[in-house]
Design a protein around this motif. Sequence first.
Motif, mmCIF file in Angstrom:
data_model
loop_
_atom_site.group_PDB
_atom_site.id
_atom_site.type_symbol
_atom_site.label_atom_id
_atom_site.label_comp_id
_atom_site.label_asym_id
_atom_site.label_seq_id
_atom_site.Cartn_x
_atom_site.Cartn_y
_atom_site.Cartn_z
ATOM 1 N N ASP A 6 0.816 -1.213 0.000
ATOM 2 C CA ASP A 6 0.000 0.000 0.000
ATOM 3 C C ASP A 6 0.849 1.263 0.000
ATOM 4 O O ASP A 6 0.334 2.359 -0.210
ATOM 5 C CB ASP A 6 -0.918 0.024 1.231
ATOM 6 C CG ASP A 6 -2.046 -0.990 1.124
ATOM 7 O OD1 ASP A 6 -2.363 -1.397 -0.014
ATOM 8 O OD2 ASP A 6 -2.595 -1.374 2.169
ATOM 9 N N GLY A 7 2.139 1.115 0.248
ATOM 10 C CA GLY A 7 3.011 2.283 0.291
ATOM 11 C C GLY A 7 2.966 2.981 1.637
ATOM 12 O O GLY A 7 2.304 2.536 2.577
ATOM 13 N N LEU A 155 7.342 13.843 -12.553
ATOM 14 C CA LEU A 155 6.394 13.100 -11.734
ATOM 15 C C LEU A 155 6.742 11.612 -11.734
ATOM 16 O O LEU A 155 7.351 11.102 -12.669
ATOM 17 C CB LEU A 155 4.968 13.301 -12.259
ATOM 18 C CG LEU A 155 4.478 14.755 -12.295
ATOM 19 C CD1 LEU A 155 3.140 14.846 -13.019
ATOM 20 C CD2 LEU A 155 4.354 15.313 -10.887
ATOM 21 N N GLN A 156 6.342 10.945 -10.670
ATOM 22 C CA GLN A 156 6.659 9.528 -10.509
ATOM 23 C C GLN A 156 5.448 8.792 -9.945
ATOM 24 O O GLN A 156 4.874 9.222 -8.941
ATOM 25 C CB GLN A 156 7.849 9.360 -9.552
ATOM 26 C CG GLN A 156 8.178 7.929 -9.195
ATOM 27 C CD GLN A 156 8.638 7.153 -10.409
ATOM 28 O OE1 GLN A 156 9.561 7.577 -11.086
ATOM 29 N NE2 GLN A 156 7.992 6.024 -10.697
ATOM 30 N N TRP A 157 5.061 7.694 -10.600
ATOM 31 C CA TRP A 157 3.996 6.864 -10.047
ATOM 32 C C TRP A 157 4.474 6.275 -8.726
ATOM 33 O O TRP A 157 5.498 5.598 -8.666
ATOM 34 C CB TRP A 157 3.634 5.747 -11.018
ATOM 35 C CG TRP A 157 2.834 6.215 -12.205
ATOM 36 C CD1 TRP A 157 2.493 7.487 -12.520
ATOM 37 C CD2 TRP A 157 2.287 5.382 -13.233
ATOM 38 N NE1 TRP A 157 1.769 7.525 -13.686
ATOM 39 C CE2 TRP A 157 1.624 6.245 -14.143
ATOM 40 C CE3 TRP A 157 2.298 4.016 -13.476
ATOM 41 C CZ2 TRP A 157 0.971 5.757 -15.280
ATOM 42 C CZ3 TRP A 157 1.647 3.530 -14.607
ATOM 43 C CH2 TRP A 157 0.988 4.397 -15.491
ATOM 44 N N THR A 158 3.715 6.531 -7.680
ATOM 45 C CA THR A 158 4.113 6.147 -6.321
ATOM 46 C C THR A 158 2.902 5.621 -5.563
ATOM 47 O O THR A 158 1.784 6.104 -5.755
ATOM 48 C CB THR A 158 4.692 7.368 -5.565
ATOM 49 O OG1 THR A 158 5.690 7.994 -6.361
ATOM 50 C CG2 THR A 158 5.296 6.956 -4.234
ATOM 51 N N ARG A 159 3.148 4.650 -4.706
ATOM 52 C CA ARG A 159 2.088 4.141 -3.839
ATOM 53 C C ARG A 159 2.060 4.958 -2.551
ATOM 54 O O ARG A 159 3.041 5.024 -1.821
ATOM 55 C CB ARG A 159 2.327 2.666 -3.517
ATOM 56 C CG ARG A 159 2.267 1.740 -4.714
ATOM 57 C CD ARG A 159 0.859 1.576 -5.227
ATOM 58 N NE ARG A 159 0.018 0.847 -4.265
ATOM 59 C CZ ARG A 159 -1.297 0.681 -4.400
ATOM 60 N NH1 ARG A 159 -1.929 1.216 -5.437
ATOM 61 N NH2 ARG A 159 -1.976 0.001 -3.499
ATOM 62 N N ARG A 160 0.939 5.604 -2.301
ATOM 63 C CA ARG A 160 0.742 6.372 -1.070
ATOM 64 C C ARG A 160 -0.669 6.114 -0.541
ATOM 65 O O ARG A 160 -1.641 6.230 -1.290
ATOM 66 C CB ARG A 160 0.913 7.878 -1.326
ATOM 67 C CG ARG A 160 2.356 8.364 -1.469
ATOM 68 C CD ARG A 160 3.032 8.524 -0.118
ATOM 69 N NE ARG A 160 4.425 8.895 -0.253
ATOM 70 C CZ ARG A 160 4.858 10.153 -0.283
ATOM 71 N NH1 ARG A 160 4.004 11.150 -0.201
ATOM 72 N NH2 ARG A 160 6.145 10.399 -0.388
ATOM 73 N N ASP A 176 9.540 4.838 -0.070
ATOM 74 C CA ASP A 176 8.428 4.950 -1.014
ATOM 75 C C ASP A 176 8.455 3.795 -2.009
ATOM 76 O O ASP A 176 9.526 3.373 -2.464
ATOM 77 C CB ASP A 176 8.510 6.271 -1.786
ATOM 78 C CG ASP A 176 7.608 7.343 -1.201
ATOM 79 O OD1 ASP A 176 6.571 6.978 -0.611
ATOM 80 O OD2 ASP A 176 7.939 8.530 -1.335
ATOM 81 N N ILE A 177 7.292 3.293 -2.345
ATOM 82 C CA ILE A 177 7.167 2.267 -3.378
ATOM 83 C C ILE A 177 6.787 2.967 -4.677
ATOM 84 O O ILE A 177 5.770 3.664 -4.741
ATOM 85 C CB ILE A 177 6.098 1.223 -3.000
ATOM 86 C CG1 ILE A 177 6.527 0.484 -1.734
ATOM 87 C CG2 ILE A 177 5.879 0.245 -4.139
ATOM 88 C CD1 ILE A 177 5.505 -0.512 -1.240
#
Length: 203
Positions: A6-7, A155-160, A176-177
Amino acid sequence: MACSADGLPTSEALSLLHEDISIALDEYQKTEAEKNKGFGPKSVLYEAFHHKSSLSVFHWTSVIALIVEGIVLLVAFAACNDPRYQHLPAESFFIFLAVILNVYLVWWDTQLRHKEVPRLTHNVLKDLKEYHGNVLWSAENYPHLHSPLSPCITLQWTRRDGNTVNLPWSLLVRGDIILMKPGQKVPARCRPMQVSSIIFIYS
């Protein structure tokens, strides 16, 4: 650091960001303190007035030349008892005044150049400390996942918080994932997760 698919929660990520920025700011201020000792090539005094400094707009040679000119005018006035030269003291005064004003402005500008970034960084740290515990960010608060590339922000796709969001690189923190797309540049040192060949942990 244990990682969930889930990040990181946003509050934890902002705490890590606060910590990283604080460390970087401390290192910067220590470096600046070392640079500002004496009249070395890295000192503020050198940067402001040395003739070899690319940032100097009022060299020490100009200061000396103007002071000498003002003194010469005063000496000429004292040596010549002639009413035609009554204006020389006033000219000398304005030269000295211009030198003092320019020295002050150059020094102030140089100090501002060195202090502005730390001052703004302190403001950012203050805001992070104030809001990290009650942040209510949702996926809609981030740029769209398929926003076009921009030269201004990466920008970066990130799990938050269990969502995949488009996070600016400047907000990435340790743990961060992130999800990498084919041919995409890696934002920093990362390590792959076992669950997928396209998911990495930012470290």
